[in-house]
Write an enzyme that holds these catalytic residues in place. Structure first.
Site, short mmCIF file in Angstrom:
data_model
loop_
_atom_site.label_atom_id
_atom_site.label_comp_id
_atom_site.label_asym_id
_atom_site.label_seq_id
_atom_site.Cartn_x
_atom_site.Cartn_y
_atom_site.Cartn_z
N TYR A 113 -13.24 -3.96 -2.86
CA TYR A 113 -14.41 -3.55 -3.64
C TYR A 113 -15.37 -4.71 -3.90
O TYR A 113 -16.55 -4.61 -3.60
CB TYR A 113 -14.03 -2.88 -4.97
CG TYR A 113 -15.23 -2.26 -5.66
CD1 TYR A 113 -15.80 -1.09 -5.17
CD2 TYR A 113 -15.81 -2.86 -6.77
CE1 TYR A 113 -16.92 -0.54 -5.78
CE2 TYR A 113 -16.93 -2.31 -7.39
CZ TYR A 113 -17.48 -1.14 -6.88
OH TYR A 113 -18.59 -0.60 -7.48
N ILE A 131 5.05 -5.08 9.81
CA ILE A 131 5.31 -4.56 8.47
C ILE A 131 4.95 -3.09 8.55
O ILE A 131 3.78 -2.74 8.66
CB ILE A 131 4.52 -5.33 7.40
CG1 ILE A 131 5.01 -6.78 7.35
CG2 ILE A 131 4.68 -4.67 6.03
CD1 ILE A 131 4.26 -7.68 6.39
N ARG A 136 -9.56 -0.71 4.37
CA ARG A 136 -9.34 -0.39 2.96
C ARG A 136 -10.11 -1.32 2.04
O ARG A 136 -10.49 -0.94 0.93
CB ARG A 136 -7.85 -0.47 2.61
CG ARG A 136 -7.03 0.72 3.08
CD ARG A 136 -5.62 0.64 2.54
NE ARG A 136 -4.77 1.71 3.00
CZ ARG A 136 -4.52 2.84 2.33
NH1 ARG A 136 -5.08 3.03 1.15
NH2 ARG A 136 -3.72 3.76 2.82
N TYR A 176 -3.06 -10.49 3.86
CA TYR A 176 -3.06 -9.11 4.33
C TYR A 176 -4.49 -8.73 4.67
O TYR A 176 -5.34 -8.61 3.79
CB TYR A 176 -2.47 -8.19 3.26
CG TYR A 176 -2.32 -6.74 3.64
CD1 TYR A 176 -2.51 -6.27 4.94
CD2 TYR A 176 -1.97 -5.80 2.66
CE1 TYR A 176 -2.36 -4.93 5.25
CE2 TYR A 176 -1.82 -4.46 2.96
CZ TYR A 176 -2.01 -4.03 4.26
OH TYR A 176 -1.87 -2.69 4.57
N THR A 208 0.83 -1.21 0.00
CA THR A 208 0.00 0.00 0.00
C THR A 208 0.86 1.25 0.00
O THR A 208 0.61 2.20 -0.76
CB THR A 208 -0.92 0.01 1.23
OG1 THR A 208 -1.69 -1.18 1.26
CG2 THR A 208 -1.84 1.22 1.20
N LYS A 233 -0.52 -10.39 7.71
CA LYS A 233 -0.29 -9.03 8.18
C LYS A 233 -1.63 -8.53 8.69
O LYS A 233 -2.58 -8.39 7.92
CB LYS A 233 0.23 -8.13 7.06
CG LYS A 233 0.39 -6.67 7.47
CD LYS A 233 0.81 -5.79 6.30
CE LYS A 233 0.87 -4.32 6.71
NZ LYS A 233 1.23 -3.44 5.57
#
Length: 294
Positions: free
Chosen positions: A109, A206, A140, A135, A46, A164
Protein backbone atom coordinates in the site's frame (compact mmCIF):
# COMPACT_ATOMS: atom_id res chain seq x y z
CA UNK A 1 24.60 -21.60 4.27
CA UNK A 2 20.97 -21.51 3.15
CA UNK A 3 18.22 -21.63 5.77
CA UNK A 4 16.90 -24.64 3.85
CA UNK A 5 16.96 -26.33 0.47
CA UNK A 6 13.93 -27.98 -1.06
CA UNK A 7 10.26 -27.57 -0.21
CA UNK A 8 9.11 -25.07 2.37
CA UNK A 9 5.38 -25.01 3.07
CA UNK A 10 3.55 -21.71 3.48
CA UNK A 11 1.37 -23.27 6.15
CA UNK A 12 -2.34 -22.43 6.31
CA UNK A 13 -3.86 -21.52 9.67
CA UNK A 14 -6.88 -23.58 10.80
CA UNK A 15 -9.77 -21.77 12.44
CA UNK A 16 -12.80 -22.86 14.40
CA UNK A 17 -16.19 -21.83 13.04
CA UNK A 18 -16.16 -18.86 15.43
CA UNK A 19 -12.91 -17.64 13.85
CA UNK A 20 -10.56 -18.56 16.70
CA UNK A 21 -7.31 -20.38 15.87
CA UNK A 22 -7.57 -24.17 16.14
CA UNK A 23 -4.25 -25.13 17.70
CA UNK A 24 -5.12 -28.84 17.87
CA UNK A 25 -5.47 -29.00 14.10
CA UNK A 26 -2.44 -26.74 13.63
CA UNK A 27 -0.33 -29.26 15.53
CA UNK A 28 -1.63 -32.06 13.29
CA UNK A 29 -0.81 -30.04 10.17
CA UNK A 30 2.76 -29.44 11.37
CA UNK A 31 3.30 -33.12 12.12
CA UNK A 32 1.85 -34.08 8.75
CA UNK A 33 4.27 -31.75 6.98
CA UNK A 34 7.29 -33.16 8.80
CA UNK A 35 6.17 -36.73 8.10
CA UNK A 36 5.69 -35.79 4.43
CA UNK A 37 9.29 -34.70 4.01
CA UNK A 38 8.76 -30.94 4.00
CA UNK A 39 12.10 -29.21 4.45
CA UNK A 40 10.93 -26.01 6.18
CA UNK A 41 7.73 -24.62 7.67
CA UNK A 42 6.82 -20.99 7.03
CA UNK A 43 4.41 -19.78 9.71
CA UNK A 44 2.29 -16.64 9.37
CA UNK A 45 2.80 -15.98 5.69
CA UNK A 46 0.14 -14.95 3.18
CA UNK A 47 -1.39 -18.43 3.14
CA UNK A 48 -1.71 -18.32 6.93
CA UNK A 49 -4.03 -15.28 6.75
CA UNK A 50 -1.56 -13.44 8.96
CA UNK A 51 -2.89 -10.10 7.76
CA UNK A 52 -6.11 -10.74 9.70
CA UNK A 53 -4.40 -11.88 12.91
CA UNK A 54 -3.86 -9.66 15.91
CA UNK A 55 -0.23 -9.16 16.89
CA UNK A 56 -0.81 -11.47 19.85
CA UNK A 57 -2.22 -14.22 17.62
CA UNK A 58 0.59 -13.74 15.10
CA UNK A 59 3.28 -14.19 17.74
CA UNK A 60 1.50 -17.08 19.44
CA UNK A 61 1.15 -19.04 16.17
CA UNK A 62 4.87 -18.61 15.51
CA UNK A 63 5.73 -19.68 19.06
CA UNK A 64 3.40 -22.68 18.86
CA UNK A 65 4.76 -23.88 15.52
CA UNK A 66 8.35 -23.53 16.76
CA UNK A 67 7.46 -25.51 19.88
CA UNK A 68 5.81 -28.33 17.92
CA UNK A 69 8.59 -28.52 15.34
CA UNK A 70 11.20 -28.52 18.10
CA UNK A 71 14.13 -27.91 15.70
CA UNK A 72 13.40 -30.99 13.58
CA UNK A 73 13.31 -28.74 10.51
CA UNK A 74 13.73 -24.96 10.17
CA UNK A 75 10.84 -22.63 10.92
CA UNK A 76 10.69 -19.32 9.08
CA UNK A 77 8.27 -16.73 10.43
CA UNK A 78 6.45 -14.22 8.29
CA UNK A 79 6.95 -10.87 10.03
CA UNK A 80 6.49 -8.30 7.28
CA UNK A 81 4.35 -5.19 7.56
CA UNK A 82 3.85 -1.91 5.73
CA UNK A 83 4.92 -0.27 9.01
CA UNK A 84 8.64 -0.64 9.70
CA UNK A 85 8.19 -0.43 13.47
CA UNK A 86 5.59 -3.20 13.37
CA UNK A 87 7.84 -5.40 11.23
CA UNK A 88 10.68 -4.86 13.70
CA UNK A 89 8.43 -5.76 16.64
CA UNK A 90 7.10 -8.94 15.01
CA UNK A 91 10.60 -9.95 13.89
CA UNK A 92 12.05 -9.55 17.36
CA UNK A 93 9.19 -11.53 18.87
CA UNK A 94 9.63 -14.28 16.26
CA UNK A 95 13.30 -14.53 17.18
CA UNK A 96 12.40 -14.82 20.87
CA UNK A 97 9.84 -17.50 19.98
CA UNK A 98 12.53 -19.66 18.39
CA UNK A 99 12.17 -19.00 14.67
CA UNK A 100 15.19 -19.98 12.57
CA UNK A 101 14.62 -17.13 10.13
CA UNK A 102 12.10 -14.50 9.10
CA UNK A 103 10.32 -13.76 5.83
CA UNK A 104 9.71 -10.04 5.32
CA UNK A 105 7.39 -8.88 2.57
CA UNK A 106 7.95 -5.50 0.96
CA UNK A 107 5.68 -2.82 2.44
CA UNK A 108 2.28 -2.95 0.76
CA UNK A 109 0.00 0.00 0.00
CA UNK A 110 2.72 2.56 0.89
CA UNK A 111 4.64 1.43 -2.24
CA UNK A 112 8.07 2.53 -1.09
CA UNK A 113 10.84 3.57 -3.47
CA UNK A 114 13.88 1.31 -3.82
CA UNK A 115 15.69 3.62 -1.39
CA UNK A 116 12.82 3.22 1.04
CA UNK A 117 12.91 -0.56 0.63
CA UNK A 118 16.63 -0.64 1.41
CA UNK A 119 16.13 1.40 4.57
CA UNK A 120 13.09 -0.65 5.62
CA UNK A 121 14.70 -4.05 5.17
CA UNK A 122 17.97 -2.91 6.72
CA UNK A 123 16.17 -1.62 9.82
CA UNK A 124 14.27 -4.89 10.23
CA UNK A 125 17.36 -7.06 9.67
CA UNK A 126 19.44 -4.99 12.08
CA UNK A 127 16.86 -5.57 14.81
CA UNK A 128 17.46 -9.36 14.90
CA UNK A 129 20.31 -11.83 14.62
CA UNK A 130 18.54 -14.59 12.68
CA UNK A 131 18.61 -14.81 8.85
CA UNK A 132 16.20 -12.72 6.80
CA UNK A 133 14.48 -13.61 3.54
CA UNK A 134 12.94 -10.81 1.52
CA UNK A 135 9.55 -11.49 -0.06
CA UNK A 136 8.95 -10.04 -3.51
CA UNK A 137 5.32 -10.30 -4.56
CA UNK A 138 4.42 -7.18 -6.56
CA UNK A 139 0.98 -8.53 -7.43
CA UNK A 140 -0.02 -8.05 -3.79
CA UNK A 141 2.22 -5.19 -2.70
CA UNK A 142 2.17 -2.94 -5.77
CA UNK A 143 5.97 -2.60 -5.91
CA UNK A 144 8.78 -4.78 -7.23
CA UNK A 145 11.99 -5.24 -5.26
CA UNK A 146 14.43 -4.70 -8.11
CA UNK A 147 17.30 -7.17 -8.63
CA UNK A 148 19.86 -4.47 -7.86
CA UNK A 149 18.13 -3.78 -4.54
CA UNK A 150 18.06 -7.45 -3.56
CA UNK A 151 21.73 -7.93 -4.41
CA UNK A 152 22.70 -4.75 -2.58
CA UNK A 153 20.90 -5.87 0.56
CA UNK A 154 22.35 -9.39 0.52
CA UNK A 155 25.86 -8.01 0.01
CA UNK A 156 25.66 -5.21 2.57
CA UNK A 157 23.40 -6.50 5.35
CA UNK A 158 24.97 -9.54 6.98
CA UNK A 159 21.82 -11.47 7.87
CA UNK A 160 19.77 -10.75 4.73
CA UNK A 161 20.43 -13.99 2.88
CA UNK A 162 17.85 -14.36 0.14
CA UNK A 163 14.44 -13.77 -1.37
CA UNK A 164 11.16 -15.51 -2.00
CA UNK A 165 10.49 -14.54 -5.61
CA UNK A 166 6.83 -14.44 -6.58
CA UNK A 167 7.03 -11.83 -9.33
CA UNK A 168 6.89 -14.48 -12.06
CA UNK A 169 9.22 -12.27 -14.12
CA UNK A 170 11.99 -14.61 -15.23
CA UNK A 171 13.92 -11.91 -17.03
CA UNK A 172 14.21 -10.04 -13.73
CA UNK A 173 15.02 -13.26 -11.86
CA UNK A 174 17.71 -14.16 -14.38
CA UNK A 175 19.20 -10.69 -14.00
CA UNK A 176 19.14 -11.13 -10.23
CA UNK A 177 20.93 -14.46 -10.41
CA UNK A 178 23.51 -13.05 -12.81
CA UNK A 179 24.28 -10.07 -10.57
CA UNK A 180 24.16 -12.06 -7.33
CA UNK A 181 27.05 -14.40 -8.17
CA UNK A 182 25.81 -16.80 -5.51
CA UNK A 183 25.21 -14.34 -2.67
CA UNK A 184 21.39 -14.54 -2.83
CA UNK A 185 19.39 -17.65 -1.89
CA UNK A 186 16.34 -17.58 -4.16
CA UNK A 187 13.15 -19.54 -3.54
CA UNK A 188 10.22 -19.77 -5.90
CA UNK A 189 7.05 -18.21 -4.58
CA UNK A 190 5.01 -19.78 -7.38
CA UNK A 191 4.24 -23.50 -7.43
CA UNK A 192 4.11 -23.62 -11.23
CA UNK A 193 7.67 -22.26 -11.53
CA UNK A 194 9.70 -24.42 -9.12
CA UNK A 195 11.85 -26.22 -11.68
CA UNK A 196 12.49 -23.21 -13.95
CA UNK A 197 13.66 -21.16 -10.98
CA UNK A 198 15.85 -23.97 -9.64
CA UNK A 199 17.38 -24.24 -13.11
CA UNK A 200 18.62 -20.67 -12.64
CA UNK A 201 20.21 -21.63 -9.33
CA UNK A 202 17.27 -21.40 -6.92
CA UNK A 203 17.25 -23.31 -3.63
CA UNK A 204 13.65 -24.54 -3.78
CA UNK A 205 10.15 -23.28 -3.14
CA UNK A 206 7.97 -21.74 -0.46
CA UNK A 207 4.84 -23.56 -1.46
CA UNK A 208 1.06 -23.41 -1.22
CA UNK A 209 0.72 -26.79 -2.96
CA UNK A 210 2.68 -28.45 -0.15
CA UNK A 211 -0.26 -27.88 2.20
CA UNK A 212 -2.10 -30.68 0.40
CA UNK A 213 0.76 -32.50 -1.34
CA UNK A 214 3.86 -32.29 0.87
CA UNK A 215 5.49 -35.48 -0.40
CA UNK A 216 4.97 -34.56 -4.05
CA UNK A 217 6.27 -31.01 -3.62
CA UNK A 218 9.32 -32.24 -1.72
CA UNK A 219 9.93 -34.80 -4.47
CA UNK A 220 9.88 -32.11 -7.18
CA UNK A 221 12.63 -30.24 -5.35
CA UNK A 222 14.66 -33.20 -4.14
CA UNK A 223 14.75 -34.81 -7.58
CA UNK A 224 16.22 -31.62 -8.96
CA UNK A 225 18.73 -31.31 -6.12
CA UNK A 226 19.74 -34.94 -6.70
CA UNK A 227 20.45 -34.16 -10.35
CA UNK A 228 17.40 -35.95 -11.77
CA UNK A 229 16.09 -33.00 -13.73
CA UNK A 230 13.93 -35.17 -15.98
CA UNK A 231 11.94 -36.57 -13.05
CA UNK A 232 11.70 -33.16 -11.43
CA UNK A 233 10.34 -31.59 -14.61
CA UNK A 234 7.88 -34.44 -15.10
CA UNK A 235 6.54 -34.02 -11.56
CA UNK A 236 6.32 -30.25 -12.01
CA UNK A 237 4.25 -30.63 -15.16
CA UNK A 238 1.97 -33.21 -13.55
CA UNK A 239 1.14 -30.69 -10.82
CA UNK A 240 0.28 -27.79 -13.14
CA UNK A 241 -3.48 -28.45 -13.59
CA UNK A 242 -3.94 -28.70 -9.82
CA UNK A 243 -1.79 -25.63 -9.16
CA UNK A 244 -3.89 -23.66 -11.63
CA UNK A 245 -7.03 -24.50 -9.65
CA UNK A 246 -5.30 -23.65 -6.36
CA UNK A 247 -4.95 -20.11 -7.67
CA UNK A 248 -8.27 -19.70 -9.53
CA UNK A 249 -9.37 -17.54 -6.59
CA UNK A 250 -7.15 -15.51 -4.31
CA UNK A 251 -4.84 -17.58 -2.10
CA UNK A 252 -5.53 -19.11 0.43
CA UNK A 253 -9.22 -19.57 -0.43
CA UNK A 254 -8.72 -22.59 -2.74
CA UNK A 255 -6.03 -24.36 -0.70
CA UNK A 256 -8.11 -24.18 2.48
CA UNK A 257 -11.08 -25.52 0.53
CA UNK A 258 -8.85 -28.35 -0.68
CA UNK A 259 -7.65 -29.09 2.84
CA UNK A 260 -11.22 -29.25 4.07
CA UNK A 261 -12.13 -31.60 1.21
CA UNK A 262 -9.31 -33.86 2.45
CA UNK A 263 -10.76 -33.82 5.97
CA UNK A 264 -8.05 -31.62 7.48
CA UNK A 265 -10.60 -29.43 9.29
CA UNK A 266 -8.97 -26.07 8.58
CA UNK A 267 -12.31 -24.33 8.98
CA UNK A 268 -13.54 -21.09 7.43
CA UNK A 269 -11.73 -18.06 6.09
CA UNK A 270 -11.50 -14.83 8.02
CA UNK A 271 -13.12 -11.82 6.39
CA UNK A 272 -12.57 -10.17 4.00
CA UNK A 273 -11.86 -13.57 2.42
CA UNK A 274 -14.89 -15.78 1.84
CA UNK A 275 -15.58 -19.41 0.99
CA UNK A 276 -14.74 -20.71 -2.47
CA UNK A 277 -17.39 -20.44 -5.17
CA UNK A 278 -19.13 -23.84 -5.62
CA UNK A 279 -18.36 -24.12 -9.33
CA UNK A 280 -14.67 -23.42 -8.70
CA UNK A 281 -14.57 -25.89 -5.83
CA UNK A 282 -15.96 -28.57 -8.12
CA UNK A 283 -13.16 -27.94 -10.63
CA UNK A 284 -10.63 -28.04 -7.81
CA UNK A 285 -12.06 -31.32 -6.55
CA UNK A 286 -11.74 -32.90 -10.00
CA UNK A 287 -8.08 -31.92 -10.23
CA UNK A 288 -7.44 -33.22 -6.72
CA UNK A 289 -8.96 -36.53 -7.74
CA UNK A 290 -6.83 -36.62 -10.90
CA UNK A 291 -3.73 -35.91 -8.80
CA UNK A 292 -4.57 -38.72 -6.41
CA UNK A 293 -5.39 -36.63 -3.36
CA UNK A 294 -9.04 -37.72 -3.06
Amino acid sequence: MAIFEGSGVALATPFYENGEINYDVLKDLVEEQIAGGTDCIVACGTTAEASTMTHEEHIEVIRFVCEVVNKRIPVVAGTGSNCTETAIYLSQEAEKAGADGILVVSPYYNKATQKGLIRHFTAVADSVKIPVLLYNIPGRTGVNIEPETIVYLCKNVENIVGVKEASGNFSKIASLMSMAEGCVDVYSGNDDQIVPLMALGGKGVISVLANIAPKQTHHICQSYLDGDVQTSAKLQLQAIPLVNELFCEVNPIPVKAAMNLMGKKTGPMRLPLTDMEPENQEKLKKQMEAYGLL
